[in-house]
Structure formats: C-alpha cells, structure tokens
Design a protein around this motif. Structure first.
Motif, short mmCIF file in Angstrom:
data_model
loop_
_atom_site.label_atom_id
_atom_site.label_comp_id
_atom_site.label_asym_id
_atom_site.label_seq_id
_atom_site.Cartn_x
_atom_site.Cartn_y
_atom_site.Cartn_z
N ASP A 112 31.08 39.46 44.08
CA ASP A 112 32.13 38.60 44.61
C ASP A 112 33.04 38.13 43.46
N PHE A 113 34.34 38.06 43.71
CA PHE A 113 35.30 37.62 42.70
C PHE A 113 34.85 36.31 42.06
N ASN A 114 34.46 35.35 42.88
CA ASN A 114 34.12 34.02 42.37
C ASN A 114 32.83 33.97 41.57
N ASP A 115 32.05 35.04 41.59
CA ASP A 115 30.85 35.10 40.77
C ASP A 115 31.17 35.51 39.34
N ARG A 116 32.31 36.13 39.13
CA ARG A 116 32.68 36.61 37.80
C ARG A 116 33.93 35.97 37.23
N PHE A 117 34.80 35.45 38.13
CA PHE A 117 36.08 34.90 37.69
C PHE A 117 36.32 33.54 38.32
N GLY A 118 37.05 32.69 37.60
CA GLY A 118 37.42 31.39 38.12
C GLY A 118 38.77 31.45 38.79
N GLY A 119 39.03 30.54 39.69
CA GLY A 119 40.32 30.49 40.37
C GLY A 119 41.34 29.78 39.48
N VAL A 120 42.34 30.50 39.04
CA VAL A 120 43.41 29.93 38.22
C VAL A 120 44.76 30.34 38.80
N ASN A 121 45.81 29.65 38.37
CA ASN A 121 47.15 30.07 38.78
C ASN A 121 47.37 31.50 38.28
N CYS A 122 48.19 32.23 38.96
CA CYS A 122 48.54 33.62 38.66
C CYS A 122 47.60 34.61 39.33
N ARG A 123 46.48 34.15 39.90
CA ARG A 123 45.56 35.06 40.57
C ARG A 123 46.26 35.61 41.81
N GLY A 124 46.24 36.89 41.98
CA GLY A 124 46.80 37.50 43.17
C GLY A 124 48.27 37.86 43.07
N ILE A 125 48.92 37.44 41.99
CA ILE A 125 50.33 37.75 41.84
C ILE A 125 50.50 39.23 41.52
N ASN A 126 49.64 39.75 40.68
CA ASN A 126 49.72 41.14 40.25
C ASN A 126 48.41 41.83 40.63
N GLY A 127 48.22 42.04 41.90
CA GLY A 127 46.97 42.61 42.37
C GLY A 127 45.90 41.54 42.51
N MET A 128 44.67 41.97 42.67
CA MET A 128 43.57 41.05 42.90
C MET A 128 43.34 40.10 41.73
N PHE A 129 43.61 40.55 40.51
CA PHE A 129 43.22 39.79 39.33
C PHE A 129 44.37 39.03 38.67
N GLY A 130 45.59 39.25 39.12
CA GLY A 130 46.72 38.52 38.56
C GLY A 130 46.97 38.83 37.10
#
Length: 149
Positions: A112-130
């Motif tokens: 799951d995304f949230n198991d490896r990465f934190g939610g920050v601004n820019c996420r999702g702007i350029n694909g799944m990882f921003g």
C-alpha cells in the motif's frame, strides 16, 4: 433481471472507484495549489519566517544557545557536516535504489502507498508519486543505521 442487477452493481462499483480517484486527484491538485500560494507568503513576506539556514555542525558545541533559539523560532534546524561525504554517498545510493523498489512494489499492488510513503503536497500531480514524497526508511537497514550513528 439478476444479470442486469449484477452488471448494475459492477457499474456502480466502477463508478465509485472512478469518483474516488477523481476526488483524490482533485485533493492533490488543490493541496499543491495551496502550498504554492502559501509558500509565496510564508518566506519573509506575510509571516516572520525566513528561509531555513544551514549551520555548521560545530555550532552545536560553540553556540548551542543561539542554535536553540533558532530552533525554537523556526521549528527545525539544518546542520552541515554531520555525515562524512562517503556516508552521504552510501545513504543516498541506498535511498535512491530502495525508493525505486518501493515505487514498483506499490505500483504492482504488492504494498500500500501509505505503508512506504507519507502524504505530502505534490502527491498525485505527476502520476501516483508526484514530484516529491516522504519515503519511510527501515530502521533495520544497515546503511540507514550507519547514517544515524
């Protein structure tokens, strides 16, 4: 009648998933827009926050009180020279390799995304990882532990 109900149920589920995806993308875009607007005001214009200063590591010993006041005012401190250049290179290479593995694992649905990465601004702007991510490092990795010593 049963078949049409099943198809309608599947269509509803697909529609709900699409709507959730659209809502998540809109939230990411809005967060990025707000961050850019706030960023223009935060650094020295509207609020008394200055760009983060990088201090030489010896300041901890020589001017600890000054550094403590800066930390209290800014909320964080940046120190130069804490790690040797060799350690920096080793940790950076490890992070770059590990983040690519994690992105593949998340993209493939293995984690799951949230198991490896934190939610920050820019996420999702350029694909799944921003454009940027908070990447969670394992405290069990020897390279990470070496960087912390």
């Amino acid at each position: 009648a049963r078949t049409s109900k099943r198809h309608a149920s599947k269509r509803d589920a697909v529609s709900m998933n699409m709507m959730a995806g659209i809502a998540e993308k809109a939230a990411a875009l809005n967060a990025e827009r707000l961050a850019r607007m706030e960023g223009k005001d935060l650094i020295g214009k509207k609020y008394p926050v200055e760009p983060l200063r990088a201090w030489p590591v010896d300041v901890v010993q020589t001017k600890g009180e000054t550094l403590a006041k800066y930390l209290e005012k800014q909320g964080c401190v940046s120190l130069r020279g804490v790690l040797s250049p060799e350690t920096v290179d080793k940790v950076l290479a490890h992070i770059n390799a590990d983040v690519e593995k994690a992105k593949k694992s998340v993209s493939d649905g293995k984690e799951d995304f949230n198991d490896r990465f934190g939610g920050v601004n820019c996420r999702g702007i350029n694909g799944m990882f921003g454009y940027r991510q908070d990447f969670f490092l394992s405290m069990k990795d020897e390279v990470v532990l070496e960087g912390l010593r």
